[in-house]
Design a protein around this motif. Structure first.
Motif, PDB file in Angstrom:
ATOM      1  N   THR A 143     114.007  61.185  43.416  1.00 14.38           N
ATOM      2  CA  THR A 143     114.648  60.602  44.599  1.00 14.38           C
ATOM      3  C   THR A 143     115.832  61.450  45.030  1.00 14.38           C
ATOM      4  OG1 THR A 143     113.942  58.378  44.034  1.00 14.38           O
ATOM      5  CG2 THR A 143     115.854  58.570  45.463  1.00 14.38           C
ATOM      6  N   GLN A 167     111.395  53.972  49.782  1.00 23.27           N
ATOM      7  CA  GLN A 167     110.647  53.168  48.820  1.00 23.27           C
ATOM      8  C   GLN A 167     110.649  51.695  49.207  1.00 23.27           C
ATOM      9  OE1 GLN A 167     111.795  53.865  44.794  1.00 23.27           O
ATOM     10  NE2 GLN A 167     110.276  52.463  43.978  1.00 23.27           N
ATOM     11  N   ASP A 213     109.255  58.548  49.590  1.00 18.81           N
ATOM     12  CA  ASP A 213     109.765  58.221  48.262  1.00 18.81           C
ATOM     13  C   ASP A 213     108.989  57.051  47.680  1.00 18.81           C
ATOM     14  OD1 ASP A 213     111.161  57.959  45.960  1.00 18.81           O
ATOM     15  OD2 ASP A 213     113.101  57.503  46.889  1.00 18.81           O
ATOM     16  N   GLU A 214     108.065  57.335  46.789  1.00 19.78           N
ATOM     17  CA  GLU A 214     107.242  56.304  46.141  1.00 19.78           C
ATOM     18  C   GLU A 214     106.817  55.226  47.129  1.00 19.78           C
ATOM     19  OE1 GLU A 214     107.781  55.466  42.235  1.00 19.78           O
ATOM     20  OE2 GLU A 214     109.326  56.952  41.816  1.00 19.78           O
TER      21      GLU A 214
HETATM   22 MG   LIG Z   1     113.294  57.189  42.576  1.00 16.78          MG
END
Ligand SMILES: [Mg+2]
Ligand SMILES: Nc1ncnc2c1ncn2[C@@H]1O[C@H](COP(=O)(O)OP(=O)(O)O)[C@@H](O)[C@H]1O
Lengths: 358, 555
Positions: free
Chosen positions: A43, A86, A162-163
């Motif tokens: 991240t 995310q 991000d994810e």
């Molecule tokens: Mg992360």
């Protein structure tokens, strides 16, 4: 589409180094996955590229443009990237169309042009007709799509994710992975995609960068990463290989390594130079034999410590004879009692240096 | 840019006055001795007496507050008595009603011509002095007034207690009384102490109660001593009263430091995910318990207000109230018959609205920079903004006079004797009332919402307007109303800063009473309380949409 170059990038929070001396290049239009265990700095690396964090060392180039080095720093507002958070980070007080159109409004597009681009972006993610809804009225998967549409509408040369699928259930995740591949293909944009899930990285990316404790371990295509991990960390993380200590005796002309494993001499491909090494063995690399056959052919032997039924076979935990602290897993076709002795024949395996940077 | 704006605001309105106060109060005495002012004051007889009274009244009233506040918090939180919302509202009244009006209401209730006690034959004989005009009276009224602070602290502590600490005691067979005394009380002791310290700080800085009760009773505390000196001698004694104010500030700071220490030492990691305490069932004792709570609340809260209302309807002090004697003349006089009150309404309204709007408007960018952008400088400014409200209001007023009595640079005019000096002091003092709810509101908002807007290219001002403001507006609105309610009735700060033509409502109520026009004072007080309560109702209605904890008087 734009290329992305990181040059000796570093970021420390106090004493801890979240990103440590990372250099890599992403080709225009590529799909790069940033892969690593939780807390390894993925991240932070993505936020550095976005401009949401200031690096403590190194430089970042997007296309030909230096967006940060020791002297200059381009704020995120001026980088012109796309980012999917995310948590999605949809603005709760705006409609779906408002969310997608906000960036276009900031850029000063006319309302008509804005409507056209918002509709096109929502169409791309399969949410045509949802423009008037509020984010609160959408399911998790739909919010995910809105977040993606919000960055697609701006047609950025580089999209950071991000994810994005971490909060979705497994079934939805598979469907969204296909969507991401299609959208990447159709838009031609460069994607940098953070994930801690190696199967997701393999399924999506054409290149994977593996991070551990802030450092870049290896950057390679999924097949190469699977076939030839650069070090013990990568080998252990990708496909869950067990690591057995071995001695590398010699390097054959064809690149095969001659090693000794618990006193038995074997030939295995790999990278390690003569000296101490680690043999990476995935469960599928190990074939179990009756103990007598192994003794006769001077193959390594092991004792079963546990055995669990997994549908397609019994996954056995093994302790290799002569190696105390090196558990190994293999798949047996029939149940084995704990304490049973078995022989091991290698169908694969890969030798990496015993210790390096990582 | 934004940060610079906030920094200038705080530098001019907070740091400059407080800095001046410090410098002047620590200045040499008339004979030039270093720290002379402070030492002179320190060694003077009248200061010593006022200091002793301040400390004594502060400690004793804080103890009374602790007893009432803790008992009420336990009753409301730990038992299954009914009508809790109404109880909490009554307990919160001191937040909504300023001290001078509470004192006025008590004077009306207990005095010889009490419209409530006299008909029952319980009042002091006619002509006797009011028993509240005494040290004990000050302790009593301030103790009741500040019990809200202890109540809030203990209620929060009880809300944070996980239910399993009580359930574990139940499982081993402890009775409810044992559990309360041996488990709950020890676990909330540090919060009771913290609340008690807040009550002490509030009491030593209180002006309204000792002014109304202590001045006629010749009991001087530091705040009334400051007031009388400055009123009697004018700005020439600024240095001396500054030294007195500094003593008050030091007392308050010392108490708050102890409180912070206490909080740090007793900080227990609380598992907030667990369920809260389950109230004990009182069974047959429930009805008597409810009656007891209402009897107490009625006596300490409602009865004085009833006396205030009754007095406001009485034609003159001493005339018994009945259907034939009741009159609205006092209201006519208070609202329209008198230039000073008409001006005061306008002044207080303008000051309170301007303060509410400016502070709420400033709280949003400051909270944004300190919470969502985590700027270190903004966090420091956030702390600075709290100071003027944490220290006694009198001390702030003196600092403000010291800072703004000299003509302003460039403009060449002095703010002293204008409405502007009141505005300056209010802007400094009340900013924190808007800042706190906005800060806690923005803390619940994901920073990614702001970051996502940065990524799509929106600049700071644009994001404040389009992303932050919609999220922060309810909190800023609640803060603005809280400021309005507090500033509208405020006395402590304006007592030193008002001038003829620039009176505030608090000052006019004080003077009507001081001049002996108790009925008009009561009428004006009733009107201002009605305005405040109406606004509180407005906040409560909008509060349904706010996260718990934004509005203090909700159950
Ligand atoms: Mg992360
Ligand atoms: N703002 C921050 N302050 C301090 N430490 C941080 C901050 N952000 C991340 N870290 C630390 O940096 C490391 C990497 O974090 P992160 O990039 O979030 O990991 P990942 O995304 O791979 O899980 C972690 O050890 C984390 O604790």
């Amino acid at each position: 589409m734009a290329s992305l170059t990181l040059d000796r990038l570093g970021k420390s929070f106090g004493a801890g180094r979240a990103v440590d001396d990372v250099s890599l290049t992403v080709q225009p239009g590529a799909f790069l996955a940033l892969l690593g265990p939780s807390g390894c700095g993925k991240t932070t690396l993505l936020r550095l590229v976005a401009g949401l964090e200031r690096p403590t060392a190194g430089a970042i180039r997007i296309g030909e443009r230096v967006v940060c080095d020791d002297r200059s720093f381009v704020e995120p507002e001026a980088r012109g990237l796309g980012m999917v958070f995310q948590s999605y980070a949809l603005w709760p007080h705006m409609s779906v169309a408002g969310n997608v159109g906000f960036g276009l409004k900031v850029q000063g597009l006319t309302p008509a042009e804005r409507r056209r681009r918002v509709a096109a972006a929502l169409e791309t993610v399969g949410l045509g007709g949802y423009g008037a809804r509020r984010p609160a009225e959408l399911s998790g998967g739909q919010r995910q799509r809105v977040a993606l549409a919000r960055c697609l509408a701006l047609e950025p040369p580089l999209i950071l994710l991000d994810e994005p699928l971490a909060n979705l259930d497994a079934h939805l995740r598979g469907a969204m992975q296909r969507e991401f591949r299609r959208i990447h293909r159709e838009s031609g944009t460069t994607f940098v995609y953070v994930t801690h899930d190696q199967s997701e990285a393999m399924a999506l990316a054409d290149r994977i960068a593996v991070l551990d404790r802030g450092r870049l371990q290896q950057i390679a295509s999924p097949t190469e990463l699977w076939r030839a991990p650069a070090n013990a960390m990568v080998a252990g993380f990708i496909g869950g290989a067990a690591m057995l200590p071995v001695d590398v005796v010699a390097v054959e002309p064809d690149g095969t390594r001659r090693i000794t494993l618990a006193g038995q001499v074997l030939a295995v491909p790999g990278l390690a130079e003569p000296g101490a090494g680690l043999l990476a063995l995935r469960p599928a690399d190990v074939e179990l034999l009756p103990i007598e056959a192994a003794r006769a052919s001077r193959l390594p032997t092991a004792v079963v410590t546990d055995s669990v039924y997994r549908g397609d076979g019994f996954v056995c935990d093994l302790r290799v004879e002569g190696l105390a602290d090196a558990p190994l897993q293999a798949v047996a076709t029939a149940a084995l009692e704990p304490g049973a002795a078995v022989g091991l024949r290698l169908r694969g395996g890969w030798v990496v240096p015993a210790s390096d940077g990582g | 840019m934004l940060l610079a704006l906030v920094a200038v605001y705080l530098a001019v309105l907070t740091l400059w006055p407080l800095g001046r106060l410090l410098v002047e109060a620590l200045g040499p005495g008339r004979d030039g001795a270093p720290l002379g002012l402070l030492l002179d004051q320190w060694s003077s007889r009248s200061t010593e007496r006022a200091l002793m009274n301040t400390l004594g009244a502060g400690v004793l009233s804080a103890l009374l507050s602790a007893v009432i506040g803790t008992a009420m918090a336990f009753a409301v939180r730990l038992t299954d008595i009914r009508g809790k919302t109404a109880m909490v509202f009554v307990l919160m009244l001191p937040i909504l009603i300023p001290p001078q009006i509470t004192a006025l209401a008590w004077i009306d209730l207990v005095g010889p011509s009490s419209p409530i006690l006299a008909p029952l034959g319980l009042a002091a004989p006619y002509g006797a002095t009011n028993p509240l005009y005494s040290f004990g009276g000050i302790v009593f009224v301030m103790g009741i007034e500040n019990s809200t602070l202890v109540f809030l602290a203990v209620r929060a502590a009880l809300a944070a207690l996980p239910r399993d600490v009580v359930e574990a005691a139940r499982v081993v067979g402890a009775r409810p009384v044992t559990i309360v005394l041996r488990v709950v009380l020890p676990l909330t002791l540090s919060s009771i102490l913290a609340g008690l310290i807040l009550a002490f700080v509030s009491a030593i800085g209180n002006f309204g109660v000792p002014a109304l009760l202590g001045i006629p009773g010749r009991v001087t505390v530091l705040t009334t001593l400051i007031y009388q000196r400055l009123n009697g001698f004018g700005p020439s004694v600024l240095g001396e009263v500054g030294a007195l104010a500094l003593i008050l500030v030091l007392l308050a700071v010392a108490a708050l430091v102890v409180r912070a220490r206490l909080a740090a030492r007793h900080a227990v990691a609380i598992d907030r995910s667990g369920a809260g305490l389950e109230p004990f069932r009182l069974g047959r004792a429930r009805r008597p318990a409810e009656l007891a709570v209402w009897a107490l609340l009625g006596t300490i809260s409602l009865l004085p207000l009833a006396a205030l209302l009754a007095t406001s309807l009485t034609p003159a002090v001493g005339v018994p109230l009945g259907w034939d004697t009741a009159t609205l003349d006092n209201y006519r006089f208070a609202l329209v018959g008198n230039d000073a009150t008409r001006r005061a309404f306008l002044n207080s309204f303008v000051l309170a609205s301007a303060t509410a709007i400016v502070c709420a408007g400033l709280a949003v960018p400051l909270a944004y920079l300190s919470v969502m952008r985590r700027r270190r400088f903004a966090r420091a400014l956030d702390l600075v903004a709290d100071t003027p409200y944490a220290i006694p209001g009198m001390a702030l007023s003196i600092g403000v006079i010291m800072a703004f009595l000299p003509p302003l640079p460039l403009l060449g005019v002095s703010l002293y004797n204008t409405l502007w000096i009141l505005l300056a002091a209010y802007l400094a003092r009340f900013l924190t009332l808007a800042l706190r709810p906005v800060v806690s509101g923005l803390e619940t908002i994901e920073p990614a919402l702001d970051e996502a807007a940065r990524i799509v290219g929106a600049g700071t001002v644009r994001r404040l307007w389009s992303i932050v403001l919609p999220a922060a507006a309810p909190f800023a609105g609640a803060g603005a109303l809280l400021i309005f309610m507090t500033a509208f009735n405020e006395l402590t700060v304006s007592a030193l800063l008002w001038s003829t033509g620039h009176e505030t409502l608090g000052v006019v109520v004080f003077f009507l009473n001081y001049e002996g026009n108790a009925t008009a004072a009561a009428a004006l007080a009733v009107v201002t309380v009605a305005v405040t309560l109406a606004l509180a109702g407005l906040v409560s209605m909008s509060a349904r949409r706010l996260p718990a904890g934004t509005v203090p008087w909700r159950a």
